[in-house]
Design an enzyme around this catalytic site. Sequence first.
Site, PDB file in Angstrom:
ATOM      1  N   LEU A  58      11.157   1.240   7.048  1.00 28.93           N
ATOM      2  CA  LEU A  58      10.601   1.719   5.784  1.00 28.93           C
ATOM      3  C   LEU A  58      11.329   3.003   5.376  1.00 28.93           C
ATOM      4  CD1 LEU A  58       8.240   1.204   3.739  1.00 28.93           C
ATOM      5  CD2 LEU A  58       7.039   3.024   4.952  1.00 28.93           C
TER       6      LEU A  58
ATOM      7  N   GLU B  91      11.965   2.277  14.221  1.00 28.51           N
ATOM      8  CA  GLU B  91      11.137   3.391  13.742  1.00 28.51           C
ATOM      9  C   GLU B  91       9.880   3.451  14.596  1.00 28.51           C
ATOM     10  OE1 GLU B  91       9.942   2.578   9.631  1.00 28.51           O
ATOM     11  OE2 GLU B  91       9.924   0.437  10.072  1.00 28.51           O
TER      12      GLU B  91
ATOM     13  N   ARG C 129       8.077   4.279  -4.574  1.00 28.53           N
ATOM     14  CA  ARG C 129       8.202   3.254  -3.524  1.00 28.53           C
ATOM     15  C   ARG C 129       7.204   2.120  -3.760  1.00 28.53           C
ATOM     16  NH1 ARG C 129       7.652   5.288   2.488  1.00 28.53           N
ATOM     17  NH2 ARG C 129       5.478   5.374   1.850  1.00 28.53           N
TER      18      ARG C 129
ATOM     19  N   TYR D 210       0.831  -1.204   0.000  1.00 30.64           N
ATOM     20  CA  TYR D 210       0.000   0.000   0.000  1.00 30.64           C
ATOM     21  C   TYR D 210       0.859   1.244   0.000  1.00 30.64           C
ATOM     22  CZ  TYR D 210       0.848   0.849   5.012  1.00 30.64           C
ATOM     23  OH  TYR D 210       1.431   1.135   6.224  1.00 30.64           O
TER      24      TYR D 210
ATOM     25  N   ARG E 299      -6.870 -20.763  -2.667  1.00 28.84           N
ATOM     26  CA  ARG E 299      -5.895 -20.556  -1.600  1.00 28.84           C
ATOM     27  C   ARG E 299      -4.712 -21.516  -1.736  1.00 28.84           C
ATOM     28  NH1 ARG E 299      -4.377 -21.966   3.499  1.00 28.84           N
ATOM     29  NH2 ARG E 299      -3.783 -20.244   4.861  1.00 28.84           N
TER      30      ARG E 299
HETATM   31  N1  PMP Z   1       7.667   3.665   8.812  1.00 32.43           N
HETATM   32  C1  PMP Z   1       6.527   2.962   8.857  1.00 32.43           C
HETATM   33  C2  PMP Z   1       6.540   1.620   9.492  1.00 32.43           C
HETATM   34  C3  PMP Z   1       5.349   3.486   8.316  1.00 32.43           C
HETATM   35  O1  PMP Z   1       4.207   2.764   8.343  1.00 32.43           O
HETATM   36  C4  PMP Z   1       5.361   4.788   7.739  1.00 32.43           C
HETATM   37  C5  PMP Z   1       4.120   5.422   7.181  1.00 32.43           C
HETATM   38  N2  PMP Z   1       3.395   4.621   6.347  1.00 32.43           N
HETATM   39  C6  PMP Z   1       6.575   5.488   7.717  1.00 32.43           C
HETATM   40  C7  PMP Z   1       7.716   4.901   8.268  1.00 32.43           C
HETATM   41  C8  PMP Z   1       6.670   6.863   7.116  1.00 32.43           C
HETATM   42  O2  PMP Z   1       6.694   6.815   5.724  1.00 32.43           O
HETATM   43  P1  PMP Z   1       6.141   8.028   4.832  1.00 32.43           P
HETATM   44  O3  PMP Z   1       6.891   9.246   5.277  1.00 32.43           O
HETATM   45  O4  PMP Z   1       6.470   7.643   3.459  1.00 32.43           O
HETATM   46  O5  PMP Z   1       4.684   8.134   5.121  1.00 32.43           O
END
Ligand code: PMP
Length: 286
Positions: free
Chosen positions: A204, A179, A52, A33, A100
């Site tokens: 991420l 994070e 991304r 997503y 499945r």
């Molecule tokens: N880390 C994680 C685990 C996230 O879910 C998100 C937001 N979706 C981010 C970092 C931040 O990414 P972005 O700045 O692209 O929204």
Amino acid sequence: MSRIVYVNGAYLPEEQAKISVFDRGFLFADGVYEVSSVLCGKLIDNEGHLARLHRSLSELDMATPASDAEIETIQKTLIAKNGVDQGLVYLQVTRGAADRDFAYPQGVAPSLVMFTQNKNVIDSPQARNGIAVIGVEDIRWRRRDIKSVGLLAPCMAKMQAKAAGADDAWLVEDGYVTEGSSSNAFIVSAEGVLITRQLGNEILAGITRKAVLKLAQEQQLEIEQRPFSIEEACNASEAFITSATTFVMPVVSIDGNPIADGKPGRLTRRLRELYIQAALDSVDEA
Ligand code: PMP
């Protein structure tokens, strides 16, 4: 009020939008997503989100459901149909519907779902006053660089934070913060150095993280991309998170310890202002 959502080629009232029970997104969380924020009815940093998306799809050998131009047209159509001024567009691609089986099916069309949500992204009490976070063990899978819809671990972390009276969780692995539950984590040291974890499979690659690092560089801030512990964060002079829908959000306490004087930090507020200004400027250009 009912929204208009997009499902596999059709714009429908949300009550009429349907996905198969055999969809692999439903059965296996076999999907990815993206969330792009909307300001003044315009998409912010959308190019980065689409780039991304392609990376996530390619890491999972998943077909691209539509071209970037087509995706952007759908996003803009939903913003218009739903009259979104501030908020977000959510986009999800799954591997599609098939009997499945753990093995990926061949020749199945991916599913594409998109919807909007209104949200006050510029002015919220949390943006003004900051949020409280707690450290929670990071129990997620090891490919957090893929923006997978398998989000139960961060949901559990967020609920643990709420149960402890905090707003959100900072995830901790081997003694270091990876994070936030749905954001990237930053601290500012006593010497004014901006610190955030380096990219890798552990986190991420936030689109907002990248934009904020660029702004910090333009401000000649010293930047270190390295892991930091909860203890180091508790002793920092500022802390904040970044994400598409929170922009730069101050963190004012960690595990119950106030950060500095317990108020949003100066640099944090400056970076938030700069990010919003850059976003508004990009809207003017569009
Ligand atoms: N880390 C994680 C685990 C996230 O879910 C998100 C937001 N979706 C981010 C970092 C931040 O990414 P972005 O700045 O692209 O929204």
